[in-house]
Structures are given as C-alpha cells and as structure tokens.
Design an enzyme around this catalytic site. Structure first.
Site, PDB file in Angstrom:
ATOM      1  N   SER A   1       0.784  -1.232   0.000  1.00 37.95           N
ATOM      2  CA  SER A   1       0.000   0.000   0.000  1.00 37.95           C
ATOM      3  C   SER A   1       0.815   1.281   0.000  1.00 37.95           C
ATOM      4  CB  SER A   1      -0.946   0.018   1.196  1.00 37.95           C
ATOM      5  OG  SER A   1      -0.219   0.025   2.414  1.00 37.95           O
TER       6      SER A   1
ATOM      7  N   HIS B   1      -5.443  -4.225  -1.109  1.00 33.79           N
ATOM      8  CA  HIS B   1      -5.334  -3.052  -1.985  1.00 33.79           C
ATOM      9  C   HIS B   1      -5.480  -3.417  -3.460  1.00 33.79           C
ATOM     10  CE1 HIS B   1      -4.249  -0.072   1.093  1.00 33.79           C
ATOM     11  NE2 HIS B   1      -3.700  -1.100   1.695  1.00 33.79           N
TER      12      HIS B   1
ATOM     13  N   LYS C   1     -12.168  -0.623   1.189  1.00 29.53           N
ATOM     14  CA  LYS C   1     -11.359   0.188   0.271  1.00 29.53           C
ATOM     15  C   LYS C   1     -12.078   0.291  -1.075  1.00 29.53           C
ATOM     16  CE  LYS C   1      -7.006  -0.253   2.717  1.00 29.53           C
ATOM     17  NZ  LYS C   1      -7.534  -0.780   3.994  1.00 29.53           N
TER      18      LYS C   1
END
Length: 406
Positions: A188, A216, A247
């Site tokens: 990340s 991610h 996310k």
C-alpha cells in the site's frame, strides 16, 4: 511513576520528530466525492480529497446506498449478536457467497475489518497447525505481523518480493514441518506488486500453504475485481485469499476466501471471529452490492486507471519525484517528515487539497511522502489543480525535482 507526564513527554517527542499524527475532520459529500467539507475550530472549508482508500468511489454509488437503505429499513441497525449467537443475518450469508464466487473458492468468511481478518486468520492457522513455520514478506502489513506474532509460531522474514530468498529459507528447513507463506499482492505504501506466480512456484516446491493479502487489489484488478491473482490467473494456486470491503468496495469489513474446511476451521477456532459482534446487516448488504456491481462493471476501473496515468504523467512533466510502480498508488517522495507535514498543511490551507503526509513508522525514516490515490471521480480540473499546487510548493520548499531522461 508519573504516568501522565510519561504520556505527554512521549507525545512531545513525536511532535519534535515530525511524526505526530493529526486527524483531519472532514465530511464527505454524497454524490459529489471527492468534494468534502473540512471542520476546523468551528469553521468549515471546502476540500478535495486526494488520499482516500475509497479507490473507486463506491462509498457513494447509488447501487450501494440503495442496498444499505433497503437493509436498514428491513432489518434495523445492528446484527444483534456474534455470528454464533443470533448475529448471522441473511445478508452476511449472501455476501460470503458472493466473495467465495469472486475468488473461485469453496467458501468465504466475514470479519469486522481487514485488520481483524488478517490477525485472526493468520494467528489461528499458525497457532493451531502443529509445528507450523510462517514465512513472512518483510514488508507485510502490521495486521499480518501482529497475527503471526500472536500465534507464537516459528517465523522467518524473507526479503521483500524475493522468491529466491524465500526458496533459500525453505530449503534450509525441515521438509516435514508444515509451512505457511504470507505476502501481499499490492503493497500500500510503495505500490509495488508481488511476483505471485514465482512465489507460488517456490511454495509448491516445498509443499507450503500460501496466504495472500489482496486488500489493496480487490475490486481494482482482474476482469471481475478479484485482485492481482485473478488478473494473472493464479487464484487456484493460493490457499487463502484475504481482502477488505472498506477500500475499493467503499463500505466496511474484511474476509478470507478458501476451502470449506479451512474457512470452517477459522470460524470454529479464531477468537477474533467468535467473540465479536457481527457487521450490521446494512453494511453487509452494501458491500454485497458493491462486489456484485464490480464483477460486471469495468467503467470504474478503466476511469481510475486512466486518471492514475494522467496524474503520473503530469507530475513527471514538472519533475515532482514519485515512486515508480505498476499500481494505482502514487507516492510523492518528500524524504523529510517536517516538510511532508508542511506541504500537506500548505496544500490544504491554500488550495483546499487534502493529501495526508505519510511518516514513520508507516514508512521508513527518510522515505516520508504524500500518498496520492487518483480515483474515477476526480475530474481533469481536479488533477490540474493538484499538479499546479504541487509545482508551486515544490519551488517554495526548494525541493529536488526529478526529470525523465529523454
């Protein structure tokens, strides 16, 4: 001991080092993100958010919001208990089915966050498998590190994204002991991507399980948003795929996807799953809607990838140094914690641009940065304002510029 004095002194040390973290109080605008309102000292200011992990803007997508409203109206607010005691709502079951399908696995298991899913799954596997050895990439997330540490299993840290170092370590170990290789797909902070196929080759050679954190990457890569492993046709080679719903899917929660037996094993033995209240049904419904939508829609991914290319290209043109990587994360390298904070504050005060400085211990000292995350909902005008502002502050701070060699 003067406890209060100790706490205050350590906080002052953080401030002197430039590593003290300050929360930015913002109110996101539904239907108009990345626009938000900042609250500060009783006043409000308009800002444009450039550091959100809501990578695709799904946190404001009408499909997600409608699903959450419907579930709230039909089921109420909370789940009402742990999953084992009255807290398993039908929306949890539907979401787990969607996640298992997303990763082409037999089963999936929900957790309250991505941090908890890593901590609970890794700690349980490593602790409960007799004699288990864990091999962890040196840049793994804190949640993975804590889970492995909590298991008290033997652990070895291999060089970041280095299958040869992993192979060397495994070759020196007792071939009869069970082994678990833990790593991420997209890291990340630097935005680099693991060589998953090569790592799987090494793991297969030594009969080791593989545990892949796709936090991610899920929603963002692969034809249905299954992550880097889906994009590269490798999901079947991974023992456990872990992901988040907070996310790219824009909601909240974490999960693992694996075989039925493995998920049931974690469900039955992981304290981080057993003893916590289940996600609210509306959250599960919203996440399920986001997962289903991104299985079918490429528009969000295409627009995001386009904006990432544009931001990278424009920053390169003016010599703003970024860390080169093949992902959607654009780290603007500052290299000094005080200056990183000053730049962040200046961007907010003068242009209403919110980019959070990233300092130690999240990244090593000397690699402080601004972590920019272009999304499909940023406009070309937003991009131009960001680039112009960064150009101005870079000159004011007399920071190094890096131009591509022609």
């Amino acid at each position: 001991m003067d406890f209060e004095g100790f706490f205050k002194n350590r906080l002052e040390d953080l401030k002197a080092e430039g590593n003290y973290r300050v929360f930015t109080d913002i109110e996101r605008h539904k239907g108009n993100f990345p626009a938000a309102t900042r609250h500060e000292d009783g006043d409000t200011h308009d800002v444009t958010v450039w550091c959100s992990n809501d990578y695709l803007g799904m946190g404001q997508h009408p499909t997600v919001l409608n699903a959450m409203h419907e579930a709230l109206d039909s089921c109420g607010a909370g789940a009402g208990g742990t999953r084992n005691i009255s807290g398993t709502n039908h929306h949890h079951v539907l979401l787990e089915q969607e996640l298992a399908d997303l990763h082409n696995k037999e089963s999936a298991l929900l957790f309250t966050s991505g941090y908890v899913s890593n901590w609970a799954a890794l700690s349980t596997l490593a602790a409960k498998i007799p004699g288990c050895i864990v091999l962890s990439d040196e840049q793994n997330h804190a949640s993975m590190i804590e889970g492995i540490r909590h298991s008290k299993a033997d652990k070895h840290i291999w060089a970041h994204n280095d299958p040869e170092d992993l192979d060397r370590m495994l070759s020196e170990m007792d071939p009869d002991r069970p082994k678990l290789v833990a790593f991420e797909s997209v890291y990340s902070m630097d935005g680099d991507i693991a060589p998953i196929a090569e790592i799987c080759d090494v793991a297969d050679k030594h009969n080791a399980m593989t545990y892949l954190d796709e936090v991610h990457a899920v929603g963002l890569y692969g034809p249905r948003g299954g992550g880097i492993a889906e994009r590269e046709g490798l999901m079947d080679r991974i023992t456990v795929i872990e992901g988040t719903l907070g996310k790219a899917y824009g909601v909240l929660g974490g999960y693992i996807a694996a075989s039925t037996a493995l998920c049931d094993f974690i469900r039955s033995f992981a304290s981080g799953f057993i003893f916590t209240t289940a996600l609210p049904p509306a959250v599960a419904a919203g996440a399920c809607a986001a997962v289903k939508h991104l299985k079918e829609s490429e528009i969000e991914r295409q627009r995001q990838q386009r904006n990432v290319r544009v931001v990278r290209g424009k920053l390169a043109e003016i010599g703003i140094p970024t860390l080169d990587n093949p992902s959607h994360i654009v780290p603007v390298m500052v290299g000094d914690p005080v200056k990183a904070k000053e730049i962040s504050d200046w961007l907010m005060a003068n242009h209403g641009i919110y980019v959070q400085p990233i300092n130690y211990p999240t990244v090593p000292k000397g690699t402080e940065r601004l972590r920019i995350t272009p999304s499909p909902v940023h406009s070309d005008a937003d991009i131009d304002r960001l680039v112009t502002a960064l150009c101005d502050i870079w000159s004011q701070c007399a920071l190094h510029r890096k131009y591509a060699v022609a």
